[in-house]
Design an enzyme around this catalytic site. Structure first.
Site, PDB file in Angstrom:
ATOM      1  N   LYS A 230      35.710  53.847  49.850  1.00 56.05           N
ATOM      2  CA  LYS A 230      36.993  54.435  49.425  1.00 56.05           C
ATOM      3  C   LYS A 230      37.524  55.487  50.400  1.00 56.05           C
ATOM      4  O   LYS A 230      36.792  56.031  51.214  1.00 56.05           O
ATOM      5  CB  LYS A 230      36.865  54.991  48.005  1.00 56.05           C
ATOM      6  CG  LYS A 230      36.915  53.849  46.993  1.00 56.05           C
ATOM      7  CD  LYS A 230      37.050  54.297  45.568  1.00 56.05           C
ATOM      8  CE  LYS A 230      37.190  53.049  44.676  1.00 56.05           C
ATOM      9  NZ  LYS A 230      37.025  53.355  43.265  1.00 56.05           N
ATOM     10  N   ARG A 264      29.458  49.979  41.482  1.00 56.15           N
ATOM     11  CA  ARG A 264      30.399  48.907  41.851  1.00 56.15           C
ATOM     12  C   ARG A 264      30.556  48.943  43.363  1.00 56.15           C
ATOM     13  O   ARG A 264      31.130  49.887  43.905  1.00 56.15           O
ATOM     14  CB  ARG A 264      31.732  49.154  41.139  1.00 56.15           C
ATOM     15  CG  ARG A 264      32.759  48.057  41.339  1.00 56.15           C
ATOM     16  CD  ARG A 264      34.058  48.422  40.622  1.00 56.15           C
ATOM     17  NE  ARG A 264      35.043  47.366  40.746  1.00 56.15           N
ATOM     18  CZ  ARG A 264      35.813  47.198  41.819  1.00 56.15           C
ATOM     19  NH1 ARG A 264      35.711  48.004  42.858  1.00 56.15           N
ATOM     20  NH2 ARG A 264      36.677  46.206  41.868  1.00 56.15           N
TER      21      ARG A 264
HETATM   22  N1  HH2 Z   1      37.781  50.674  42.041  1.00 52.60           N
HETATM   23  C1  HH2 Z   1      38.582  49.672  42.478  1.00 52.60           C
HETATM   24  C2  HH2 Z   1      38.963  48.643  41.619  1.00 52.60           C
HETATM   25  N2  HH2 Z   1      38.510  48.598  40.345  1.00 52.60           N
HETATM   26  N3  HH2 Z   1      37.230  49.523  38.612  1.00 52.60           N
HETATM   27  C3  HH2 Z   1      36.431  50.495  38.153  1.00 52.60           C
HETATM   28  N4  HH2 Z   1      35.985  50.455  36.891  1.00 52.60           N
HETATM   29  N5  HH2 Z   1      36.053  51.554  38.946  1.00 52.60           N
HETATM   30  C4  HH2 Z   1      36.469  51.667  40.223  1.00 52.60           C
HETATM   31  O1  HH2 Z   1      36.109  52.664  40.899  1.00 52.60           O
HETATM   32  C5  HH2 Z   1      37.315  50.645  40.755  1.00 52.60           C
HETATM   33  C6  HH2 Z   1      37.691  49.567  39.898  1.00 52.60           C
HETATM   34  C7  HH2 Z   1      39.065  49.674  43.894  1.00 52.60           C
HETATM   35  O2  HH2 Z   1      38.273  48.871  44.715  1.00 52.60           O
HETATM   36  P1  HH2 Z   1      38.618  47.371  45.170  1.00 52.60           P
HETATM   37  O3  HH2 Z   1      38.526  46.445  44.010  1.00 52.60           O
HETATM   38  O4  HH2 Z   1      37.782  46.988  46.315  1.00 52.60           O
HETATM   39  O5  HH2 Z   1      40.096  47.464  45.714  1.00 52.60           O
HETATM   40  P2  HH2 Z   1      41.480  46.968  45.134  1.00 52.60           P
HETATM   41  O6  HH2 Z   1      41.724  47.686  43.850  1.00 52.60           O
HETATM   42  O7  HH2 Z   1      42.464  47.326  46.222  1.00 52.60           O
HETATM   43  O8  HH2 Z   1      41.385  45.490  44.892  1.00 52.60           O
END
Ligand code: HH2
Length: 294
Positions: A230, A264
């Site tokens: 992040k 995650r």
């Molecule tokens: N972070 C992201 C997405 N979903 N869900 C939870 N519960 N907690 C988190 O910290 C979280 C999440 C962001 O990461 P990523 O899925 O890689 O990116 P994007 O939202 O751009 O798809």
């Protein structure tokens, strides 16, 4: 301190998520064109399924499949498109692997379709505030739910977030959201809490939440923590998103040590090793010292 969730289970249809006395590694599968770290890589269903299977081989205990990016400023995706991207992947993955599948969505219709296709957990970054129909889908299906703290929406959340006491405010939010979920018919064992690292928070807020993560263990629900690659890590080490594995490792180790129950992550193999070593050290220091031989 580490929370032992050995006896905790949550159910959707007939499948259980079990905590084997150590934190679980949740592998991220983004079926999106625009996710912040891997957007576009797994937009094709076959590529997403192959990626999910690879993450399981690397040691993922759960998979979180999402089809709408939540990165700051991301455009919303309509439900038909979200279903079109996510559901074939959920169905194929749930069939192919034994590990539980989570659907990363805030839309009740997408959650329903994913649960029908074999998912067991709904990762709702709005914590049941986004779609009024969501909570009843989860109640009806007996699924687990992740209640994540977020200030605003992905579109607006990084516009000058400010808190008097970020840990206290996130704690009060969890308290209110748990009460709401229970009043709608969910039971505690279905609930996972997440402080929402990077969701409407500045660097100092993210650091404080991680430093005091153990304050949230008192709710008696597993804590999910998403630090992987992040932006706050990039602020600390001045590295682009693909070069943040070492920074992620440090944050994962600290989160494990402070009671995270689910991590995650994108880099499952490496972060699983980080978790294993952190757990071994935490457990060794928690035992009484034996007499030392010279
Ligand atoms: N972070 C992201 C997405 N979903 N869900 C939870 N519960 N907690 C988190 O910290 C979280 C999440 C962001 O990461 P990523 O899925 O890689 O990116 P994007 O939202 O751009 O798809």
């Amino acid at each position: 301190m580490l929370v032992d969730y050995t006896t905790l289970t949550r159910r959707a249809t007939d499948r259980l998520i079990e905590f084997p006395g150590r934190p679980l590694m949740m592998g991220v599968v983004n079926v999106t064109p625009d996710s912040f770290s891997d957007g576009g890589r797994y937009l094709d269903s076959d590529a997403a399924v192959a990626h999910a299977l690879r993450l399981v081989e690397e040691g993922a205990d759960l998979l979180d499949i999402g089809a709408e990016s939540t990165r700051p400023g991301a455009d919303p995706v309509d439900e038909l498109e979200e279903c079109r991207r996510a559901i074939p992947v959920v169905a194929a993955v749930a069939k192919a692997v034994r590990v539980p599948v989570s659907i990363d969505t805030s839309k009740a219709s997408v959650a329903q379709a994913a649960l029908d296709a074999g998912a067991v957990l709904v990762n709702d970054v709005t914590a049941l505030r986004g779609d009024p129909a969501m909570v009843q889908v989860i109640v009806r299906m007996g699924a687990g739910v992740v209640l994540m703290h977020m200030r605003g929406t992905p579109r607006t959340m990084q516009q000058q977030p400010s808190y008097e006491d970020v840990v206290g405010e996130v704690s009060a939010f969890f308290d209110e959201r748990i009460r709401f979920a229970l009043s709608c018919g969910l039971v505690q064992k279905q609930i996972v809490l997440d402080p929402g690292i990077g969701f409407g928070k500045l660097l100092e807020h993210n650091l404080m939440l991680l430093a005091q993560l153990d304050r949230f263990t008192g709710f008696g629900c597993p804590l999910l923590v998403g630090v992987s690659r992040k932006a706050f890590l990039g602020q600390l080490v001045d590295q682009p998103v693909q070069e943040r594995q070492w920074a992620t490792a440090a944050a994962v180790a600290m989160a494990v040590e402070r009671g995270a129950g689910i991590l995650r992550v994108h880099d499952v193999r490496a972060m699983r090793e980080v978790m294993q070593v952190t757990m071994a050290i935490s457990q060794a220091t928690a035992r009484p010292m034996k007499a030392q031989h010279a």
